[in-house]
Design a protein around this motif. Structure first.
Motif, short mmCIF file in Angstrom:
data_model
loop_
_atom_site.label_atom_id
_atom_site.label_comp_id
_atom_site.label_asym_id
_atom_site.label_seq_id
_atom_site.Cartn_x
_atom_site.Cartn_y
_atom_site.Cartn_z
N ALA A 64 34.15 30.16 31.94
CA ALA A 64 34.23 31.62 31.98
C ALA A 64 34.56 31.88 33.48
O ALA A 64 33.97 31.54 34.26
CB ALA A 64 33.09 32.13 31.42
N ASN A 65 35.87 32.31 33.52
CA ASN A 65 36.24 32.67 35.07
C ASN A 65 35.97 34.18 34.80
O ASN A 65 36.50 34.93 34.23
CB ASN A 65 37.72 32.32 35.09
CG ASN A 65 37.98 30.84 35.27
OD1 ASN A 65 37.24 30.12 35.95
ND2 ASN A 65 39.33 30.38 34.89
N SER A 66 35.54 34.57 36.09
CA SER A 66 35.04 36.10 36.19
C SER A 66 36.15 36.95 36.80
O SER A 66 36.36 37.99 36.61
CB SER A 66 33.76 36.11 37.03
OG SER A 66 33.65 35.88 38.14
N HIS A 67 36.69 36.38 38.07
CA HIS A 67 37.86 37.12 38.86
C HIS A 67 38.32 36.24 39.97
O HIS A 67 37.93 35.28 40.21
CB HIS A 67 37.29 38.46 39.44
CG HIS A 67 36.26 38.20 40.52
ND1 HIS A 67 34.83 37.63 40.02
CD2 HIS A 67 36.13 38.53 41.83
CE1 HIS A 67 34.29 37.72 41.19
NE2 HIS A 67 34.94 38.16 42.18
N TYR A 73 40.40 41.15 37.57
CA TYR A 73 39.19 40.66 36.62
C TYR A 73 39.99 40.13 35.11
O TYR A 73 39.35 39.68 34.49
CB TYR A 73 38.48 41.92 36.39
CG TYR A 73 37.79 42.44 37.81
CD1 TYR A 73 36.61 41.68 38.10
CD2 TYR A 73 38.08 43.20 38.72
CE1 TYR A 73 35.88 42.24 39.10
CE2 TYR A 73 37.62 43.72 39.68
CZ TYR A 73 36.45 42.95 39.98
OH TYR A 73 35.85 43.23 41.22
N VAL A 74 41.03 40.53 34.92
CA VAL A 74 41.74 40.21 33.68
C VAL A 74 42.55 38.91 33.87
O VAL A 74 43.63 39.02 34.16
CB VAL A 74 42.74 41.01 33.12
CG1 VAL A 74 43.11 40.70 31.69
CG2 VAL A 74 41.85 42.30 32.97
N PHE A 125 43.15 22.36 27.02
CA PHE A 125 43.42 22.52 25.52
C PHE A 125 43.66 23.97 25.35
O PHE A 125 44.72 23.75 24.66
CB PHE A 125 41.95 22.21 24.91
CG PHE A 125 42.27 22.35 23.40
CD1 PHE A 125 43.19 21.32 22.38
CD2 PHE A 125 41.79 23.59 22.63
CE1 PHE A 125 43.18 21.74 21.28
CE2 PHE A 125 41.83 23.79 21.37
CZ PHE A 125 42.39 23.05 20.55
N GLN A 126 42.96 24.92 25.81
CA GLN A 126 43.50 26.12 25.44
C GLN A 126 43.21 27.25 26.64
O GLN A 126 41.93 27.20 27.39
CB GLN A 126 42.93 26.78 24.31
CG GLN A 126 43.18 27.90 23.69
CD GLN A 126 42.82 28.48 22.35
OE1 GLN A 126 42.11 27.41 21.89
NE2 GLN A 126 42.87 29.55 21.79
N GLU A 127 44.18 28.16 26.94
CA GLU A 127 43.63 29.15 27.75
C GLU A 127 43.47 30.63 26.91
O GLU A 127 44.37 31.01 26.08
CB GLU A 127 44.73 29.39 28.74
CG GLU A 127 44.73 28.37 29.85
CD GLU A 127 45.69 28.64 30.87
OE1 GLU A 127 46.13 29.80 31.02
OE2 GLU A 127 46.20 27.61 31.54
N ILE A 128 42.47 31.57 27.40
CA ILE A 128 42.10 32.72 26.56
C ILE A 128 42.00 33.71 27.67
O ILE A 128 41.16 33.71 28.56
CB ILE A 128 40.88 32.46 25.94
CG1 ILE A 128 41.08 31.58 24.64
CG2 ILE A 128 40.67 33.79 25.31
CD1 ILE A 128 39.97 31.16 23.70
N ARG A 129 42.79 34.77 27.30
CA ARG A 129 42.76 36.12 28.19
C ARG A 129 41.45 36.76 28.22
O ARG A 129 41.00 36.94 27.01
CB ARG A 129 43.80 36.89 27.89
CG ARG A 129 44.14 37.94 29.11
CD ARG A 129 44.99 37.26 30.28
NE ARG A 129 45.68 37.79 31.07
CZ ARG A 129 46.07 37.43 32.29
NH1 ARG A 129 46.04 36.16 32.45
NH2 ARG A 129 46.79 38.37 32.92
N PHE A 131 33.83 43.36 32.68
CA PHE A 131 34.54 44.34 33.44
C PHE A 131 36.04 43.92 33.55
O PHE A 131 36.66 43.09 33.61
CB PHE A 131 33.93 44.29 34.97
CG PHE A 131 34.45 45.45 35.59
CD1 PHE A 131 34.45 46.80 35.36
CD2 PHE A 131 35.17 45.01 36.86
CE1 PHE A 131 34.96 47.65 36.32
CE2 PHE A 131 35.76 46.01 37.75
CZ PHE A 131 35.48 47.44 37.36
N ASP A 132 36.79 45.24 33.21
CA ASP A 132 38.45 44.93 33.17
C ASP A 132 39.16 45.59 34.46
O ASP A 132 40.11 45.56 34.34
CB ASP A 132 38.87 45.85 31.98
CG ASP A 132 38.79 47.13 31.72
OD1 ASP A 132 38.33 47.59 32.76
OD2 ASP A 132 39.17 47.78 30.82
N GLY A 133 38.25 45.75 35.50
CA GLY A 133 38.79 46.45 36.77
C GLY A 133 38.70 48.04 36.59
O GLY A 133 38.79 48.56 37.83
#
Length: 620
Positions: free
Chosen positions: A494-497, A510-511, A529-533, A557-559
């Motif tokens: 899980a990448n946060s920002h 953040y997105v 394998f896969q990237e998810i926004r 949080f989306d910014g």
């Protein structure tokens, strides 16, 4: 001899000591009997005269002919005996279980589990009978020069006259979960000698009509297992769909049709009001007690809630210091709960605390303080029978590049002691998993003081220590989640920002993409394998419903706002994970999946309001 459809051994009256051997045959590296262990026995005993005792097992010090350990039974009791010593001398301690219902001429499986002063007896996978003895089992019972006797105590008197089918000594563990639940609990199997496994020859009388006349049948529970040559002719029971399947060739063939269980929609089940904003949650079960959730709250009190009448109800408050997460784990029959404290206490002391479940008080009580530095997470795991705790130290003052520590349980002192340090940068999470014989530990590095663009590392245990195996480029990594689909192994971060002191913070930083990696066994590495926004993702949670697999992400949080939808993704094979449900959340921090007899649930915590929510997964 074969009786009631099962074979057992009967000891010869002419050679009552035939089944004996020196203790050194199995205790060849250490002379100390394990402090925690289980004895599993399958037996059929005849009726006994009053006051008569027969031995199932004895460990005798040969030189002085003293009993070090013994297991015997009478018409009304099962007795476990062991030698206790202190400076004043030695004496024999006896722990007795009343009315185990053994002398009824039927087969029975007994599991005696011993852990310090706790003694537990399970008969035929039924409810356990627990005894807390004043005198614990000794931590240093030496068997040097001793001898094991099966079915006797070295004498003709007390010789076992029944049939024995299984006798297993299992160190360091309660064996009950390995046998139970079982379709035929009176003949539950942990380890049966080969000569007793088959059922050949002519059945006694008309026994073939009274008892199934069959060979061993293995039934696998849980998610769909592989169906290969090794599993051929074995059964798999899908508990979620209530279906029984037989492995034929390479396919699971339905024997008893089950219900088709698919996730239809998600509905709110409970609004769980908490003491303050909740940064982490941990759902766990204490056997014979119930289902619980622990909330790590921002203010000075965190809480434990118990599942009562279909909802979580307040159970216990625990003082914490900006708690970040809880971790539940067990060692033998001992139940622990560790909290990661982010801030020091009112005296400026910085530590996290391990709590131990008190069976007498039915509450968690402080057990051990551990020095930590802005701790974010605990990970508990076991390797080769040894127990470990890893803490993610986030920062010390303004320095994020510090050591996180792996602690190892010392059975002698009964405390966790520092075992290994690993350099980390703003560590946020540890994730332990195994692949075959190899043990892995992944750390999520979030910030090095200037940037969130960092290498998060995966370590493999070799030669008694964790060594670097692979590095991954991450952006404010907050969580690792490992999961299996069939034989495939995945690892999601899980990448946060994105942040760097030299660049101006952008709302869209953040997105960003969070990434799922898959283990390539041939290359011995994890590949993308896969990237998810995601929107400042802080947690992944993997769960299943029927034959479907899901991932839910904690978008925080989306910014611009903390009111961001968290998404449930369904596994669709070649397509990977595809979004199927969008769940309104506010500052979502953590997800946990759990099941009860009433169905499947998700619970999420909010880091921005004192309210967590329990969601029910409706299936159709």
């Amino acid at each position: 001899m074969q009786v009631q459809g099962a074979r057992g051994l009967q000891l010869s009256a002419a050679a009552p000591h035939a089944l004996s051997f020196p203790a050194s045959r199995i205790f060849f590296r250490c002379d100390l009997f394990p402090e925690e262990f289980s004895i599993v026995v399958t037996l059929k005993v005849p009726s006994l005269p009053p006051k008569k005792n027969e031995y199932l097992l004895a460990v005798v010090a040969e030189e002085r002919d003293s009993l070090l350990l013994g297991l015997r039974y009478s018409p009304t009791q099962l007795h476990f005996l062991f030698l206790s010593e202190d400076g004043a001398g030695a004496w024999q301690t006896r722990v007795s279980f009343r009315s185990p219902a053994l002398v009824d001429g039927q087969w029975h499986v007994l599991v005696l589990a011993v852990s310090e002063g706790s003694f537990s007896l399970t008969t035929d996978c039924g409810p356990a009978v627990d005894i807390m003895a004043d005198m614990p089992f000794p931590a240093t019972l030496s068997v040097r020069g001793a001898r094991f006797f099966i079915g006797s105590r070295r004498r003709t008197k007390g010789r076992f006259t029944g049939l024995v089918r299984q006798l297993v000594l299992l160190p360091g563990s309660d064996a009950t979960p390995r046998l139970c639940p079982c379709v035929n609990p009176e003949l539950a199997v942990l380890s049966i000698p080969a000569i007793l496994r088959g059922l050949t020859g002519k059945p006694e009388d008309n026994e073939v009509l009274k008892y199934p006349y069959e060979t061993d049948m293995k039934v696998t529970l849980g998610p769909r297992p592989p169906c290969t040559k090794a599993e051929d002719a074995q059964f798999w029971f899908d508990a979620s769909r209530k279906g029984l399947y037989l492995c034929v060739g390479s396919e699971w063939v339905s024997v008893l049709a089950g219900e088709i269980c698919r996730l239809d929609y998600v509905e709110e089940h409970q609004s769980l009001f908490t003491n303050s904003e909740t940064l982490g949650i941990e759902v766990f079960v204490i056997p014979e007690t119930g289902l619980f959730v622990a909330t790590a709250n921002r203010k000075t009190t965190s809480a434990i809630y118990k599942w009562t009448d279909g909802k979580f109800a307040s159970y216990q408050d625990i003082p914490t210091h900006q708690a970040q997460s809880w971790r539940h784990f067990t060692i033998g029959k001992k139940v622990f709960l560790a909290v990661a404290n982010f801030e020091p206490n009112e005296k400026g002391q910085e530590f996290s605390v391990i709590y131990k479940w008190s069976q007498r008080r039915l509450r968690f009580t402080p057990y051990q303080r551990v020095p930590t530095h802005s701790a974010r997470d605990w990970e508990a795991f076991e390797v080769a029978g040894e127990h470990f705790l890893a803490v993610a130290n986030h920062r010390e003052g303004d320095n994020h590049n510090i050591d996180s520590v792996i602690y190892k349980w010392n059975p002698g002192t009964r405390l966790f002691e520092a075992n290994q340090t690993i350099a980390t940068s703003g560590a946020y999470d540890w994730e332990f998993f195994t692949v075959g014989p190899y043990a892995f530990l992944a750390v999520a590095n979030a910030f090095n003081g200037t940037s969130t663009r960092l290498q998060s590392n995966l370590y493999v245990r070799l030669g008694g220590t964790f060594q670097l195996f692979q590095s991954f480029l991450t952006f404010g990594a907050a969580d690792w989640e490992v999961f299996h689909i069939g034989e495939r192994v995945f690892l999601a971060v899980a990448n946060s920002h994105r942040y760097d002191v030299e660049m101006r913070m952008q709302n869209d930083s953040y997105v960003i993409n969070s990434v799922i990696y898959e283990l390539n066994v041939t290359a011995q590495t994890f590949v993308r394998f896969q990237e998810i926004r995601t929107c400042s993702a802080l947690d992944w949670e993997f769960f299943s419903v029927g034959e479907d697999y899901f991932l839910v992400v904690a978008n925080s949080f989306d910014g611009n706002t903390f009111s961001v939808n968290s998404i449930i993704y369904r596994w669709q094979g070649y397509e990977g994970f595809v979004a199927v449900h969008s769940l309104p959340t506010f500052g979502c921090r953590d997800w946990e999946a759990f099941r009860t007899a009433a169905g499947s649930y998700l619970v999420y915590s909010s880091a921005k309001e004192p309210l967590s929510r329990v969601l029910k997964l409706r299936t159709g």
